[in-house]
Design an enzyme around this catalytic site. Structure first.
Site, mmCIF file in Angstrom:
data_model
loop_
_atom_site.group_PDB
_atom_site.id
_atom_site.type_symbol
_atom_site.label_atom_id
_atom_site.label_comp_id
_atom_site.label_asym_id
_atom_site.label_seq_id
_atom_site.Cartn_x
_atom_site.Cartn_y
_atom_site.Cartn_z
ATOM 1 N N SER A 32 0.840 -1.198 0.000
ATOM 2 C CA SER A 32 0.000 0.000 0.000
ATOM 3 C C SER A 32 0.874 1.246 0.000
ATOM 4 O O SER A 32 2.071 1.164 0.219
ATOM 5 C CB SER A 32 -0.875 0.007 1.241
ATOM 6 O OG SER A 32 -1.740 -1.086 1.191
ATOM 7 N N SER A 38 9.194 2.693 -2.061
ATOM 8 C CA SER A 38 10.164 3.583 -2.686
ATOM 9 C C SER A 38 11.421 3.689 -1.835
ATOM 10 O O SER A 38 12.535 3.683 -2.348
ATOM 11 C CB SER A 38 9.555 4.963 -2.888
ATOM 12 O OG SER A 38 8.476 4.874 -3.773
ATOM 13 N N SER A 542 -29.778 6.217 -26.640
ATOM 14 C CA SER A 542 -28.404 5.690 -26.774
ATOM 15 C C SER A 542 -27.376 6.665 -26.199
ATOM 16 O O SER A 542 -26.641 7.297 -26.937
ATOM 17 C CB SER A 542 -28.084 5.316 -28.222
ATOM 18 O OG SER A 542 -28.533 6.281 -29.148
#
Ligand code: ADP
Length: 635
Positions: A32, A38, A542
């Site tokens: 997470s 890093s 549509s």
């Protein structure tokens, strides 16, 4: 300052040459946000001396600027190279980093852990030998850990290191470590993951990264770097897998040379080998294997080469070259596992672009068999798939492709889905097997075609696709257009929202999923009617571009006229022919276009009619003129 990543990549070639003799380990890091990926990668790069003095000086300066406390440098700054990312506080793209030690060279795909960016993990993971699963010692196993572990198991990554990080923040407590080991072991058993190692560490402080930390005397296993150095990788497997090369481009500098360039996904090839081009099935023999450094007598997985063949056969980008002795399978319908990576949900029936190898085709999900709850691994029924959802689905393509099941070949069995409108990657998946129906249903060849049918009617078939808000005037104008065409002696058919919803589509409601399916069926009917030689008039709200584009793609290019019947929402609402707006405003009607369901106006319709300024008669004239312009009606 030039970015560290650029400096590193400019040295990659030089670097790879220098380390040619060492074995290569590819790995990914998962976790997470803020688990410390890093920082860990920065630490590994730093410790392996891949950084140059000036970059280190720059990081030290940045650490001061961004307020890192104390003596330590913030290695995350080094890896989160882009200033913009730093300002947002998240890492946003997948980045490959290279480093090496005395014993081995490494490529790590840095795959950011923000929930939204699971896609990067899948992209990086498809070539990885190992995964480092970052767990924050203070937080333990999270849903994200479960999701990533599930994906790692699906992707077939062999070796997993569970890096229990930030041990310094829990006072290097053995119990905390042991609890996470126990929890993860349960999860791993569930997923059938076997080769797992647990390493307690602090990437920030450098504990158990290069050597065993004095702060955790209770841990007797290896530190991370020595562990990564000795992971055994099964090089032979890729070489013994059947030969596959996806053609990246056809290299034809002059009339005397025609080569097929690509990177070998698996197996090996020699001059003289009999090959088959797939899906076309044509066969030939390898004449030469050409590279920048001269011809080769053999090429293996991982190499980029150009093949020349003994015969002049038709090959284009996207084709797969296999050997006749072990060809890929060919199909256009599959079962697959799909992970969804976009905020907009996946809608069955909607066309997406699918990229597999170097080929791009159109794909639709025809059925979601079940969704997987990553926490419990339960199978759940689902109609759509939301961001980060994982499901087993059936997939249908617009044409056959060469493939292998993912568990046999990651390159020819893995794919991504791309949004047709904005080109972003929205899903990634693994092919399981071809559906039997893909082999059994064939188009019945017929002698009388649309050309013949429309000729007999003395017309050209065509589709007039009216789109617009409810009450804009679609039915009114479509009806007037049909009357005019009929009077002119043409064969027409009007498909209208209400009459279709009473019959063919009476099982469908107004959710996004049902709207997509509604238009998909109508588009198919429209296509059949155009094939029958008729001038088909479709009048449906549509609301979504994707389905209108799909309807367009089913007929020939010049046979489809998208006609936007345009009226501002206020006007349509004021007309409220059927009293529907009133109901929607009162909350009695859910998902009403324009109120609580979106309308995506056409970007470049063949015709746009503003019914606040154009009368019905003029509108009819405009449609007739458009048909004349296209040669559908005589002038
Ligand atoms: P839709 O099919 O788009 O839901 P309808 O054709 O059922 O819309 O309703 C449009 C309403 O607007 C009708 O009552 C029609 O008489 C009225 N109207 C007013 N001006 C126009 C125009 N220029 N074109 C079409 N309809 C118009």
């Amino acid at each position: 300052m030039a970015h560290v990543s650029e400096l590193i990549s400019s040295n990659i070639d030089q670097y790879l040459k220098l380390h040619e003799q060492k074995s290569l380990l590819r790995f990914i890091t998962c976790g997470s946000v803020d688990d410390g990926k890093s920082t860990l990668i920065g630490r590994l790069l730093f410790e392996s001396k891949m950084l140059f003095e000036d970059q280190i000086a720059a990081v030290a300066a940045d650490s001061r600027k961004y307020g890192t406390q104390g003596e330590e440098m913030d290695f995350a700054l080094l890896v989160d190279g882009l200033a913009a990312e730093r300002e947002q506080g998240i890492t946003i793209d997948v980045a490959y980093r290279f480093f090496s030690t005395e014993r081995r060279k490494f490529i790590v795909a840095d795959t950011p852990g923000h929930e939204q960016y699971t896609r990067n993990m899948v992209t990086g993971a498809s070539t990885a030998d190992a995964a480092i699963m970052m767990v924050d010692a203070r937080k333990g196993i999270l849903t994200q850990t479960r999701r990533h572990s599930y994906l790692v198991s699906l992707l077939g990554i062999q070796h997993i290191v569970v890096a229990i990080n930030k041990m310094d923040l829990v006072d290097y407590d053995e119990q905390t470590y042991q609890k996470i080991v126990d929890d993860y072991t349960v999860l791993a058993d569930h997923l059938g993951l076997t080769d797992i190692s647990f390493i307690p560490m602090s990437a920030f402080k450098g504990d158990n990264i290069i050597e065993q930390s004095a702060n955790m005397p209770w841990y007797r296993g290896p530190a991370l770097m020595p562990y990564l150095e000795q992971i055994e990788i099964d090089q032979d497997k890729l070489l013994s897998t059947p030969f596959r090369m996806a053609v990246q481009w056809v290299n034809r500098p002059n009339l005397d040379f025609r080569g097929f360039t690509g990177s070998i996904a698996s197996g090996q090839v020699h001059p003289g080998d009999r090959i088959r081009v797939q899906p076309s099935g044509q066969e030939s023999t390898v004449e030469r294997i050409v590279t920048m450094d001269g011809d080769l007598s053999k090429a293996v997985a991982g190499q980029s080469i150009t093949l020349t063949l003994n015969d002049e056969i038709d090959i284009s980008r996207g084709d797969v070259i296999s050997k006749v002795t072990g060809p890929a399978e060919i199909a256009d319908q599959f079962e697959c596992t799909l992970t969804w990576m976009h905020e907009n949900p996946m809608l069955p029936g909607r066309p997406y672009l699918m990229k597999i190898g170097t080929r791009t085709v159109t794909a639709t999900i025809t059925d979601i068999k079940y969704q997987i709850n990553v926490n419990t691994l339960e199978h759940l029924p689902a109609k759509t798939l939301d961001l980060n959802g994982i499901a087993v689905c059936n997939l249908s393509l617009d044409r056959p492709i060469a493939f292998d099941p993912y568990d046999q070949n990651r390159d020819t069995g893995g794919f991504i889905l791309i949004d047709r409108i904005n080109n972003s990657t929205i899903g990634a998946g693994l092919l399981h097997f071809a559906l039997r129906r893909a082999h059994n249903i064939h188009m019945q060849p017929v002698d009388i075609d649309r050309e013949a049918r429309s000729r007999l009617k003395g017309q050209k078939s065509c589709v007039l696709w009216f789109t617009g808000l409810s009450g804009a005037g679609k039915s009114t104008i479509a009806n007037a257009v049909e009357k005019r065409l009929h009077a002119m002696g043409h064969h027409t058919y009007l498909l209208d929202g209400d009459n279709v919803r009473h019959g063919l589509n009476k099982d469908l409601g107004f959710t996004d999923v049902d709207r997509v399916e509604n238009i998909r069926r109508i588009a198919e009917v429209t296509k059949l009617m155009a094939d029958a030689g008729l001038i088909v008039i479709s009048a449906f709200i549509s609301p979504f571009r994707a389905e209108r584009d799909m309807a367009r793609s089913l007929v020939n290019d010049n046979e489809f006229l998208e006609i936007h019947i345009d009226a501002p929402l206020e006007v349509a609402e004021q007309r409220d022919v059927k009293g529907l707006y009133r109901k929607a405003r009162q909350g009695q009607l859910k998902n009403f276009t324009g109120i609580d369901s979106p309308y995506e106006a056409p970007e470049s319709p063949e015709l746009c009619i503003d019914t606040t300024s154009t009368s019905v008669d003029i509108a009819v004239e405009q449609v007739v003129a458009a048909l004349q312009e296209r040669g559908v009606l005589p002038l």
